[in-house]
Design a protein around this motif. Structure first.
Motif, mmCIF file in Angstrom:
data_model
loop_
_atom_site.group_PDB
_atom_site.id
_atom_site.type_symbol
_atom_site.label_atom_id
_atom_site.label_comp_id
_atom_site.label_asym_id
_atom_site.label_seq_id
_atom_site.Cartn_x
_atom_site.Cartn_y
_atom_site.Cartn_z
ATOM 1 N N SER A 146 0.908 -1.227 -0.048
ATOM 2 C CA SER A 146 0.181 -0.074 -0.102
ATOM 3 C C SER A 146 0.689 0.982 0.000
ATOM 4 O O SER A 146 0.524 2.369 -0.520
ATOM 5 C CB SER A 146 -0.962 0.003 1.210
ATOM 6 N N GLN A 147 1.991 1.281 0.613
ATOM 7 C CA GLN A 147 2.894 2.495 0.554
ATOM 8 C C GLN A 147 4.096 2.003 -0.417
ATOM 9 O O GLN A 147 4.719 0.940 -0.603
ATOM 10 C CB GLN A 147 3.521 2.770 1.994
ATOM 11 N N GLY A 148 4.730 3.174 -1.276
ATOM 12 C CA GLY A 148 5.545 3.106 -2.196
ATOM 13 C C GLY A 148 6.770 2.507 -1.571
ATOM 14 O O GLY A 148 7.197 2.954 -0.327
ATOM 15 N N ASN A 149 7.788 1.690 -2.004
ATOM 16 C CA ASN A 149 9.004 1.337 -1.489
ATOM 17 C C ASN A 149 10.066 2.518 -1.389
ATOM 18 O O ASN A 149 9.921 3.237 -2.530
ATOM 19 C CB ASN A 149 9.532 0.151 -2.095
ATOM 20 N N MET A 150 10.860 2.724 -0.677
ATOM 21 C CA MET A 150 11.853 3.465 -0.409
ATOM 22 C C MET A 150 13.342 2.750 -0.677
ATOM 23 O O MET A 150 13.364 1.570 -0.622
ATOM 24 C CB MET A 150 11.949 4.148 0.944
ATOM 25 N N ASP A 151 14.252 3.485 -1.179
ATOM 26 C CA ASP A 151 15.465 3.067 -1.277
ATOM 27 C C ASP A 151 16.013 2.707 -0.034
ATOM 28 O O ASP A 151 16.189 3.188 0.910
ATOM 29 C CB ASP A 151 16.570 4.080 -2.047
ATOM 30 N N VAL A 194 11.867 -1.181 11.402
ATOM 31 C CA VAL A 194 11.758 -0.565 10.029
ATOM 32 C C VAL A 194 12.447 -1.746 9.076
ATOM 33 O O VAL A 194 13.569 -1.874 9.195
ATOM 34 C CB VAL A 194 12.403 0.797 9.950
ATOM 35 N N SER A 195 11.583 -1.687 8.168
ATOM 36 C CA SER A 195 12.135 -2.746 6.976
ATOM 37 C C SER A 195 13.081 -1.924 6.119
ATOM 38 O O SER A 195 12.956 -0.747 5.958
ATOM 39 C CB SER A 195 10.820 -3.357 6.212
ATOM 40 N N LYS A 196 13.680 -2.551 5.107
ATOM 41 C CA LYS A 196 14.501 -2.113 4.114
ATOM 42 C C LYS A 196 13.803 -1.004 3.233
ATOM 43 O O LYS A 196 14.360 -0.264 2.374
ATOM 44 C CB LYS A 196 15.398 -2.932 3.373
ATOM 45 N N SER A 197 12.394 -1.395 3.132
ATOM 46 C CA SER A 197 11.562 -0.710 2.086
ATOM 47 C C SER A 197 11.020 0.685 2.683
ATOM 48 O O SER A 197 10.109 1.181 2.200
ATOM 49 C CB SER A 197 10.695 -1.602 1.742
ATOM 50 N N GLY A 198 11.167 0.733 4.131
ATOM 51 C CA GLY A 198 10.536 1.946 4.725
ATOM 52 C C GLY A 198 9.350 1.603 5.537
ATOM 53 O O GLY A 198 8.613 2.646 6.289
ATOM 54 N N ARG A 199 8.655 0.347 5.447
ATOM 55 C CA ARG A 199 7.697 0.056 6.188
ATOM 56 C C ARG A 199 7.967 -0.022 7.653
ATOM 57 O O ARG A 199 9.177 -0.553 7.795
ATOM 58 C CB ARG A 199 7.098 -1.183 5.564
ATOM 59 N N ALA A 200 7.057 0.080 8.394
ATOM 60 C CA ALA A 200 7.528 0.119 9.964
ATOM 61 C C ALA A 200 6.365 -0.647 10.732
ATOM 62 O O ALA A 200 5.003 -0.490 10.451
ATOM 63 C CB ALA A 200 7.946 1.456 10.427
ATOM 64 N N HIS A 231 4.089 7.256 10.216
ATOM 65 C CA HIS A 231 2.952 7.457 10.072
ATOM 66 C C HIS A 231 2.149 6.138 10.069
ATOM 67 O O HIS A 231 2.498 5.011 9.476
ATOM 68 C CB HIS A 231 2.743 7.988 8.541
ATOM 69 N N ALA A 232 1.283 6.089 11.308
ATOM 70 C CA ALA A 232 0.284 4.791 11.309
ATOM 71 C C ALA A 232 -0.735 4.888 10.469
ATOM 72 O O ALA A 232 -1.429 5.718 10.293
ATOM 73 C CB ALA A 232 -0.208 5.029 12.861
ATOM 74 N N GLN A 233 -0.861 3.580 9.860
ATOM 75 C CA GLN A 233 -1.963 3.308 8.857
ATOM 76 C C GLN A 233 -2.881 2.321 9.631
ATOM 77 O O GLN A 233 -4.319 2.513 9.052
ATOM 78 C CB GLN A 233 -1.374 2.606 7.689
ATOM 79 N N ARG A 234 -2.565 1.419 10.598
ATOM 80 C CA ARG A 234 -3.486 0.643 11.188
ATOM 81 C C ARG A 234 -3.005 0.317 12.576
ATOM 82 O O ARG A 234 -1.879 0.499 12.931
ATOM 83 C CB ARG A 234 -3.355 -0.818 10.420
ATOM 84 N N ILE A 250 -0.021 -2.159 22.437
ATOM 85 C CA ILE A 250 -0.544 -1.984 21.099
ATOM 86 C C ILE A 250 0.361 -1.800 20.118
ATOM 87 O O ILE A 250 1.419 -1.454 20.579
ATOM 88 C CB ILE A 250 -1.710 -0.660 21.284
ATOM 89 N N SER A 251 0.054 -2.358 19.033
ATOM 90 C CA SER A 251 1.078 -2.053 17.837
ATOM 91 C C SER A 251 0.206 -1.454 16.937
ATOM 92 O O SER A 251 -0.728 -1.424 16.668
ATOM 93 C CB SER A 251 1.781 -3.474 17.361
ATOM 94 N N TYR A 252 1.188 -0.849 15.875
ATOM 95 C CA TYR A 252 0.819 -0.036 14.857
ATOM 96 C C TYR A 252 1.591 -0.226 13.581
ATOM 97 O O TYR A 252 2.634 -0.473 13.784
ATOM 98 C CB TYR A 252 1.022 1.801 15.156
ATOM 99 N N ASP A 253 0.956 -0.518 12.371
ATOM 100 C CA ASP A 253 1.668 -0.621 10.965
ATOM 101 C C ASP A 253 1.649 0.766 10.450
ATOM 102 O O ASP A 253 0.657 1.622 10.312
ATOM 103 C CB ASP A 253 0.915 -1.750 10.063
ATOM 104 N N GLY A 254 2.758 0.815 9.828
ATOM 105 C CA GLY A 254 2.793 2.236 8.960
ATOM 106 C C GLY A 254 4.052 2.292 8.306
ATOM 107 O O GLY A 254 4.590 1.186 7.602
ATOM 108 N N TYR A 255 4.591 3.415 7.851
ATOM 109 C CA TYR A 255 5.776 3.771 6.963
ATOM 110 C C TYR A 255 6.446 4.873 7.487
ATOM 111 O O TYR A 255 6.079 5.688 8.508
ATOM 112 C CB TYR A 255 5.499 4.001 5.758
ATOM 113 N N ILE A 256 8.004 5.017 7.204
ATOM 114 C CA ILE A 256 8.538 6.114 7.874
ATOM 115 C C ILE A 256 8.714 7.083 6.638
ATOM 116 O O ILE A 256 8.839 6.645 5.502
ATOM 117 C CB ILE A 256 9.849 5.922 8.461
ATOM 118 N N THR A 257 8.844 8.314 6.905
ATOM 119 C CA THR A 257 9.189 9.451 5.998
ATOM 120 C C THR A 257 10.076 10.396 6.637
ATOM 121 O O THR A 257 10.275 10.511 7.886
ATOM 122 C CB THR A 257 8.001 10.357 5.369
ATOM 123 N N LYS A 258 10.783 11.470 5.832
ATOM 124 C CA LYS A 258 11.678 12.316 6.246
ATOM 125 C C LYS A 258 10.828 13.312 7.089
ATOM 126 O O LYS A 258 9.788 13.829 6.524
ATOM 127 C CB LYS A 258 12.401 13.044 5.323
#
Length: 181
Positions: free
Chosen positions: A22-27, A147-153, A43-46, A165-173
């Motif tokens: 659902s979120q684009g992969n980062m380098d 944090v995975s290598k693709s930026g998912r967290a 950024h929490a998505q779930r 509790i836990s949250y799924d999401g991704y990281i950004t600058k």
């Protein structure tokens, strides 16, 4: 208790990989640079609560999906980590052991910390594990961000007065805040 939290983190991690597209992969180099700089936003998505009372109530509502994962898209639920500041704005679903009646601002995780310790390590698969221990927030024991290598967290929060509790999401600058003249 530590085994229980570890099991929950493992189960949440499995749910994490369920929706990785659902979120684009980062380098991977960008992800490594963000983690090393300690200047990024999660950024929490779930949200993944563990309390079955909350899950049973949520699934009994009309037109609700029969899942234990709460969708947080559309809300601005984040953890902003900067070298000198930690700001957490996340909802909470679960049992609170020491509630404060009449004060609804303490029903979620909303705090700013200036005194915290960040420990980083990297797993054999290249995932980053960031452990944040706050010294000036009495209710939160530890925040773990994987944090995975693709930026998912995947983030899990253990607290003194609530169930984990836990949250799924991704990281950004982190974006620079421009001062209005």
């Amino acid at each position: 208790m530590k085994k229980f939290i570890s099991i929950i983190c493992m189960l949440s991690f499995l749910f994490f990989f369920e929706n990785c597209s659902s979120q684009g992969n980062m380098d991977p180099q960008v992800v490594t640079a963000l983690v090393n700089s300690q200047d990024f936003s999660f950024h929490a998505q779930r949200a993944n609560p563990i309390n079955y009372d909350v899950i049973n109530i949520a699934t009994s509502l009309p037109n609700s999906p029969s899942t234990r994962i709460f969708d947080l898209t559309g809300g601005n639920y984040t953890i902003d980590l900067k070298p000198d500041n930690l700001e957490v704005v996340l909802p909470y679903f679960g049992r609170v052991f020491n509630p404060s009646y009449g004060n609804t601002t303490q029903s979620s995780y909303r705090f700013t910390s200036k005194d915290f310790i960040v420990n980083k390590s990297q797993s054999k698969k290249g995932n980053w594990i960031i452990k944040i221990k706050t010294n000036d927030v009495r209710t939160v024991n530890e925040i773990i961000i994987e944090v995975s290598k693709s930026g998912r967290a995947l983030t899990s929060i253990s607290s003194n007065d609530r169930q984990p509790i836990s949250y799924d999401g991704y990281i950004t600058k982190n974006e620079e805040q421009k001062v209005q003249p």
